[in-house]
Design a protein around this motif. Sequence first.
Motif, short mmCIF file in Angstrom:
data_model
loop_
_atom_site.label_atom_id
_atom_site.label_comp_id
_atom_site.label_asym_id
_atom_site.label_seq_id
_atom_site.Cartn_x
_atom_site.Cartn_y
_atom_site.Cartn_z
N GLY A 76 -0.04 2.48 -4.63
CA GLY A 76 0.10 0.88 -5.00
C GLY A 76 0.57 -0.08 -5.90
N PHE A 105 -5.52 8.26 -0.48
CA PHE A 105 -6.34 7.09 -0.29
C PHE A 105 -8.45 6.60 -0.83
N SER A 106 -7.92 7.16 -1.84
CA SER A 106 -9.35 6.84 -2.51
C SER A 106 -9.75 6.12 -2.75
N ASN A 138 -4.02 2.01 -11.10
CA ASN A 138 -4.58 3.48 -9.80
C ASN A 138 -3.79 4.41 -10.76
N GLY A 198 -10.23 -1.00 -1.66
CA GLY A 198 -9.36 -1.32 -1.50
C GLY A 198 -8.79 -2.43 -0.03
N VAL A 199 -9.19 -1.73 1.24
CA VAL A 199 -8.90 -2.35 2.43
C VAL A 199 -9.94 -3.59 2.14
N GLY A 235 0.88 -0.94 -0.23
CA GLY A 235 0.00 0.20 -0.29
C GLY A 235 1.21 1.48 -0.01
N THR A 286 -8.64 3.22 -0.75
CA THR A 286 -8.55 2.75 0.30
C THR A 286 -9.87 2.22 0.60
N THR A 338 -5.04 -0.67 -2.47
CA THR A 338 -5.83 0.00 -1.40
C THR A 338 -5.21 1.49 -0.98
N THR A 339 -4.34 1.68 -2.59
CA THR A 339 -3.33 3.09 -2.06
C THR A 339 -3.49 3.69 -4.04
#
Length: 323
Positions: free
Chosen positions: A159, A181-182, A163, A187-188, A112, A184, A155-156
């Motif tokens: 990453g 972190f849009s 993305n 993704g998380v 990430g 995140t 996630t980021t």
Amino acid sequence: MTMESIGLAPSTLVFIILGLTLAAFMWGRFRYDLVALAALLGSVMLGLVPTDEAFKGFGHPAVITVAAVLVISRGFERSGVVDIIANQVLKVGERLLLQLLVLVGTVVVLSGVMNNVGALALLLPVAMRLAREHNTSPSLLLMPLAFGSLLGGLTTLIGTPPNIIIATYRGNITGENFGMFSFTPVGVAVALVGLAFIVLVGWRLTPKRSGQASTEEMFDTANYLVELKVSEESKANGLTLQQLHDELEEAIPVLAVVREDNRRAGYSFHGVLREGDILLLEAGPDELKLLEDKVGLSAIAESEKDEKDSDETDSENADSQPS
């Protein structure tokens, strides 16, 4: 040479160039960057790519960001962060589920904040060491590790390159890029579900290496652990380890540098090599020939090593004699 002179449609030429490029990648005879550059130049010569836009892609934010992330990845590797992580991961014990949870969870987190391929490369030695020390089939750790790096890249923004490309495209269309972190929230969630599946179910579907060779035999590298001495005439004399790698144009990791009976790990040695220094590294016959031809490093002769060991033994005996 133009498309009109060849008599083929632009789409046909594009597919021909892509096919030849993929074939060259699969062949592996030439370096990948040279193959890609040749494909680009061929496209320019055929008129498929305008001359003034041929190298415009090198200024794309995705390329610059990935290059910066790779620099950070090398910084993590050179600073010893990998060794710290390895030491912590190796404390998890012999339970495979716990090893998978810690190893895959670590690569998910690292992917990430850095390139997922770089994170995978950093943790590969850790996974191999775990498999060797606990007599585990390497495939049970390596396959989950690979999937974990892909999940962490979701996630980021930085990453994974897709993305960055999507964020740039959105910015060009709407005038607003995705933030760091849009990705995140989604993704998380996907990474956690994937992590649970890998740890609980996925590894059971991974094929194990079969055969008569044991895990210890597969990891037997004693015959390739060598000591190379820096001589006065050696080209390596006066070079740093990074300059040594640049001269070789091939990644041959130096495990340790021995100077006057003081041993320092390769990642923590930042000075220049001197005459008499001994480099401890893992290499095969081809690498040894490359080291001797390009930088003048040769393996220490057995007689020299025996003489050194004998001198050390005599010194210890002399010190133990009563005065």
